[in-house]
Design a protein around this motif. Sequence first.
Motif, PDB file in Angstrom:
ATOM      1  N   GLU A 174      31.255  55.688  59.129  1.00  9.51           N
ATOM      2  CA  GLU A 174      32.533  55.023  59.354  1.00  9.51           C
ATOM      3  C   GLU A 174      32.562  53.621  58.755  1.00  9.51           C
ATOM      4  OE1 GLU A 174      35.130  56.612  60.646  1.00  9.51           O
ATOM      5  OE2 GLU A 174      33.833  58.376  60.762  1.00  9.51           O
ATOM      6  N   GLY A 175      31.398  53.055  58.481  1.00  9.16           N
ATOM      7  CA  GLY A 175      31.358  51.702  57.940  1.00  9.16           C
ATOM      8  C   GLY A 175      31.599  51.605  56.453  1.00  9.16           C
ATOM      9  N   SER A 176      31.585  52.743  55.766  1.00  8.07           N
ATOM     10  CA  SER A 176      31.722  52.721  54.310  1.00  8.07           C
ATOM     11  C   SER A 176      33.039  52.115  53.857  1.00  8.07           C
ATOM     12  CB  SER A 176      31.592  54.134  53.740  1.00  8.07           C
ATOM     13  OG  SER A 176      30.278  54.592  53.799  1.00  8.07           O
ATOM     14  N   ALA A 177      34.148  52.533  54.455  1.00  9.56           N
ATOM     15  CA  ALA A 177      35.469  52.090  54.004  1.00  9.56           C
ATOM     16  C   ALA A 177      35.597  50.576  54.092  1.00  9.56           C
ATOM     17  CB  ALA A 177      36.550  52.780  54.822  1.00  9.56           C
ATOM     18  N   ALA A 178      35.235  50.010  55.249  1.00 11.55           N
ATOM     19  CA  ALA A 178      35.363  48.562  55.428  1.00 11.55           C
ATOM     20  C   ALA A 178      34.439  47.809  54.481  1.00 11.55           C
ATOM     21  CB  ALA A 178      35.049  48.189  56.881  1.00 11.55           C
ATOM     22  N   ALA A 179      33.230  48.332  54.276  1.00  8.21           N
ATOM     23  CA  ALA A 179      32.271  47.668  53.392  1.00  8.21           C
ATOM     24  C   ALA A 179      32.770  47.670  51.952  1.00  8.21           C
ATOM     25  CB  ALA A 179      30.912  48.356  53.486  1.00  8.21           C
ATOM     26  N   ILE A 180      33.250  48.828  51.479  1.00  5.20           N
ATOM     27  CA  ILE A 180      33.734  48.921  50.100  1.00  5.20           C
ATOM     28  C   ILE A 180      34.949  48.024  49.905  1.00  5.20           C
ATOM     29  CG2 ILE A 180      34.742  50.482  48.386  1.00  5.20           C
ATOM     30  CD1 ILE A 180      32.950  52.687  49.574  1.00  5.20           C
ATOM     31  N   ASP A 181      35.796  47.954  50.913  1.00  5.65           N
ATOM     32  CA  ASP A 181      36.979  47.104  50.842  1.00  5.65           C
ATOM     33  C   ASP A 181      36.571  45.635  50.680  1.00  5.65           C
ATOM     34  OD1 ASP A 181      39.827  47.148  50.864  1.00  5.65           O
ATOM     35  OD2 ASP A 181      39.801  46.226  52.849  1.00  5.65           O
ATOM     36  N   GLN A 182      35.603  45.189  51.481  1.00  8.54           N
ATOM     37  CA  GLN A 182      35.108  43.818  51.368  1.00  8.54           C
ATOM     38  C   GLN A 182      34.459  43.564  50.019  1.00  8.54           C
ATOM     39  OE1 GLN A 182      32.497  42.631  54.563  1.00  8.54           O
ATOM     40  NE2 GLN A 182      34.209  41.836  55.793  1.00  8.54           N
ATOM     41  N   ILE A 183      33.675  44.526  49.565  1.00  6.39           N
ATOM     42  CA  ILE A 183      32.979  44.368  48.283  1.00  6.39           C
ATOM     43  C   ILE A 183      33.980  44.188  47.149  1.00  6.39           C
ATOM     44  CG2 ILE A 183      31.587  45.574  46.565  1.00  6.39           C
ATOM     45  CD1 ILE A 183      30.032  46.820  48.925  1.00  6.39           C
ATOM     46  N   ILE A 184      35.003  45.031  47.104  1.00  9.06           N
ATOM     47  CA  ILE A 184      36.010  44.946  46.043  1.00  9.06           C
ATOM     48  C   ILE A 184      36.682  43.573  46.057  1.00  9.06           C
ATOM     49  CG2 ILE A 184      38.246  45.855  45.290  1.00  9.06           C
ATOM     50  CD1 ILE A 184      37.244  48.627  46.182  1.00  9.06           C
ATOM     51  N   ASP A 185      36.900  43.020  47.247  1.00  3.70           N
ATOM     52  CA  ASP A 185      37.545  41.708  47.360  1.00  3.70           C
ATOM     53  C   ASP A 185      36.636  40.570  46.907  1.00  3.70           C
ATOM     54  OD1 ASP A 185      39.898  42.758  48.325  1.00  3.70           O
ATOM     55  OD2 ASP A 185      39.426  42.382  50.431  1.00  3.70           O
ATOM     56  N   PRO A 202      36.239  61.784  53.675  1.00  4.22           N
ATOM     57  CA  PRO A 202      36.783  60.970  52.576  1.00  4.22           C
ATOM     58  C   PRO A 202      37.217  59.605  53.093  1.00  4.22           C
ATOM     59  CG  PRO A 202      37.715  63.185  52.560  1.00  4.22           C
ATOM     60  CD  PRO A 202      36.975  63.049  53.854  1.00  4.22           C
ATOM     61  N   ILE A 203      37.103  58.582  52.226  1.00  2.00           N
ATOM     62  CA  ILE A 203      37.511  57.240  52.624  1.00  2.00           C
ATOM     63  C   ILE A 203      38.535  56.700  51.635  1.00  2.00           C
ATOM     64  CG2 ILE A 203      35.315  56.752  53.765  1.00  2.00           C
ATOM     65  CD1 ILE A 203      34.542  55.109  51.317  1.00  2.00           C
ATOM     66  N   LEU A 204      39.378  55.781  52.113  1.00  2.00           N
ATOM     67  CA  LEU A 204      40.377  55.149  51.259  1.00  2.00           C
ATOM     68  C   LEU A 204      39.731  54.024  50.459  1.00  2.00           C
ATOM     69  CD1 LEU A 204      43.369  54.910  53.761  1.00  2.00           C
ATOM     70  CD2 LEU A 204      43.083  56.557  51.892  1.00  2.00           C
ATOM     71  N   MET A 205      40.261  53.769  49.263  1.00  2.00           N
ATOM     72  CA  MET A 205      39.707  52.723  48.412  1.00  2.00           C
ATOM     73  C   MET A 205      40.847  52.014  47.687  1.00  2.00           C
ATOM     74  SD  MET A 205      36.886  53.119  45.364  1.00  2.00           S
ATOM     75  CE  MET A 205      35.746  53.924  46.475  1.00  2.00           C
ATOM     76  N   ASN A 206      40.719  50.712  47.559  1.00  2.00           N
ATOM     77  CA  ASN A 206      41.729  49.901  46.896  1.00  2.00           C
ATOM     78  C   ASN A 206      41.576  50.024  45.379  1.00  2.00           C
ATOM     79  OD1 ASN A 206      43.547  48.002  46.016  1.00  2.00           O
ATOM     80  ND2 ASN A 206      42.652  46.273  47.138  1.00  2.00           N
ATOM     81  N   THR A 207      42.063  51.118  44.827  1.00  2.00           N
ATOM     82  CA  THR A 207      41.890  51.364  43.399  1.00  2.00           C
ATOM     83  C   THR A 207      42.686  50.378  42.542  1.00  2.00           C
ATOM     84  OG1 THR A 207      43.648  53.038  43.467  1.00  2.00           O
ATOM     85  CG2 THR A 207      41.371  53.795  43.705  1.00  2.00           C
ATOM     86  N   ARG A 208      43.778  49.810  43.088  1.00  2.00           N
ATOM     87  CA  ARG A 208      44.547  48.827  42.325  1.00  2.00           C
ATOM     88  C   ARG A 208      43.651  47.655  41.924  1.00  2.00           C
ATOM     89  NH1 ARG A 208      49.582  46.765  41.263  1.00  2.00           N
ATOM     90  NH2 ARG A 208      50.636  48.505  42.266  1.00  2.00           N
ATOM     91  N   MET A 209      42.853  47.154  42.876  1.00  2.00           N
ATOM     92  CA  MET A 209      41.988  46.011  42.576  1.00  2.00           C
ATOM     93  C   MET A 209      40.787  46.435  41.733  1.00  2.00           C
ATOM     94  SD  MET A 209      42.041  42.822  42.777  1.00  2.00           S
ATOM     95  CE  MET A 209      43.389  42.677  43.944  1.00  2.00           C
ATOM     96  N   VAL A 210      40.353  47.681  41.883  1.00  2.00           N
ATOM     97  CA  VAL A 210      39.281  48.199  41.019  1.00  2.00           C
ATOM     98  C   VAL A 210      39.743  48.135  39.567  1.00  2.00           C
ATOM     99  CG1 VAL A 210      37.964  50.248  40.362  1.00  2.00           C
ATOM    100  CG2 VAL A 210      38.244  49.671  42.778  1.00  2.00           C
ATOM    101  N   LEU A 211      40.980  48.548  39.321  1.00  2.00           N
ATOM    102  CA  LEU A 211      41.527  48.529  37.966  1.00  2.00           C
ATOM    103  C   LEU A 211      41.757  47.100  37.490  1.00  2.00           C
ATOM    104  CD1 LEU A 211      44.205  51.371  38.278  1.00  2.00           C
ATOM    105  CD2 LEU A 211      41.813  51.570  37.612  1.00  2.00           C
ATOM    106  N   GLU A 212      42.314  46.276  38.389  1.00  4.17           N
ATOM    107  CA  GLU A 212      42.665  44.905  37.998  1.00  4.17           C
ATOM    108  C   GLU A 212      41.428  44.096  37.612  1.00  4.17           C
ATOM    109  OE1 GLU A 212      44.740  41.148  40.269  1.00  4.17           O
ATOM    110  OE2 GLU A 212      45.720  43.101  40.438  1.00  4.17           O
ATOM    111  N   LYS A 213      40.327  44.335  38.326  1.00  5.92           N
ATOM    112  CA  LYS A 213      39.093  43.597  38.048  1.00  5.92           C
ATOM    113  C   LYS A 213      38.196  44.300  37.032  1.00  5.92           C
ATOM    114  CE  LYS A 213      38.395  41.015  42.362  1.00  5.92           C
ATOM    115  NZ  LYS A 213      37.431  40.750  43.484  1.00  5.92           N
ATOM    116  N   GLY A 214      38.553  45.505  36.665  1.00  2.00           N
ATOM    117  CA  GLY A 214      37.713  46.244  35.715  1.00  2.00           C
ATOM    118  C   GLY A 214      36.335  46.558  36.278  1.00  2.00           C
TER     119      GLY A 214
END
Length: 340
Positions: A232-243, A260-272
């Motif tokens: 359950e900690g994966s989603a929050a951790a990945i979200d923080q990492i992307i930020d 499955p977990i949600l991911m902020n793909t918009r910021m993944v793309l924006e930051k490359g």
Amino acid sequence: MLSCAYRLVAPRVFEPVQLNIPVSNEVLVRPTFLSICNADIRYYQGTRSAAVLAKKLPMALIHEAVGLVVRDPSGTYSPGDKVALVPNAPCSQDDCIAENYLRTSKFCGSGYDGFMQELVSLPVERVVGLPSQLRDEVAAFTELVSVAMHAVDRFDSIAHARKEHIGVWGDGNLGFIVSLILKTRYPNAQICVFGRNEYKLNDFTFVDETRLTCDAPKECVFDHAFECCGGEGSAAAIDQIIDTVKPEATISLLGVSENPILMNTRMVLEKGLRLFGSSRSGRADFLTVAEMYRQHPEMPKYLESLVGGVFEVESVADMVTAFEADLRKSSGKTVMKWNI
């Protein structure tokens, strides 16, 4: 030659099964110390799906183990040599895909008998010699160290050259080992570990900084990051990492999540950003770990802090005791001294 495997036949139920090990050119090893993994616990508790349990049981558990050589017809090892057992067994070779990702590979303790056996017969390339002075309780979870090593080696080949600030999310066993390897591999890098438990973070004495996840920076700080949480900690951790990572950072995903977990793909793309996953390991990773043990004797010393309960196992009842104790542990690795 007769041996005995102790198979899980149903959740929380082990049964001994007599096996006939044919005389061959393989290395015969007597397992001596076995380490319990979260994957073993999921089988033991029966928390995997009914379809998975029906497909994989009965099966001897454990893929983290060390043993002593009984016989090696190849002459590579001598009787009494301490060796790590490599659970991944490739059935083919691919010039582009590593052995631990080939769909045809077999894995001990996941559909095939693991190392809860009196004797194990393995091809010579499936055993790796370890320093004799290495504590058996640490040697028992060399496989987990090899998984972390595999991820760091892949990171080294994927990430860009700037590795001045690296963040690690996860204060468990895997986060500890990944952080230790990173600090050993990149001694001049600033390693910061994030976790939810301050008492666990206190053991990360070799890194430059530790923080609770609630105290994560709001700006882009890290050149790269590793996610070692899972569940359950994966989603929050990945979200923080992307930020908190800088543009074109590489993010290594290691935590196993059943859902499955949600991911902020918009910021993944924006930051490359580059995200890659790693799972299991192969012989080459075991060899790298064994050499690191030899070149950096301080590393096994740090790993000793991960040794939790050590249980003498002489019967099926003792096996149950060890697994039940692992369910209650707050941290560390549960190790069975295999007197079978």
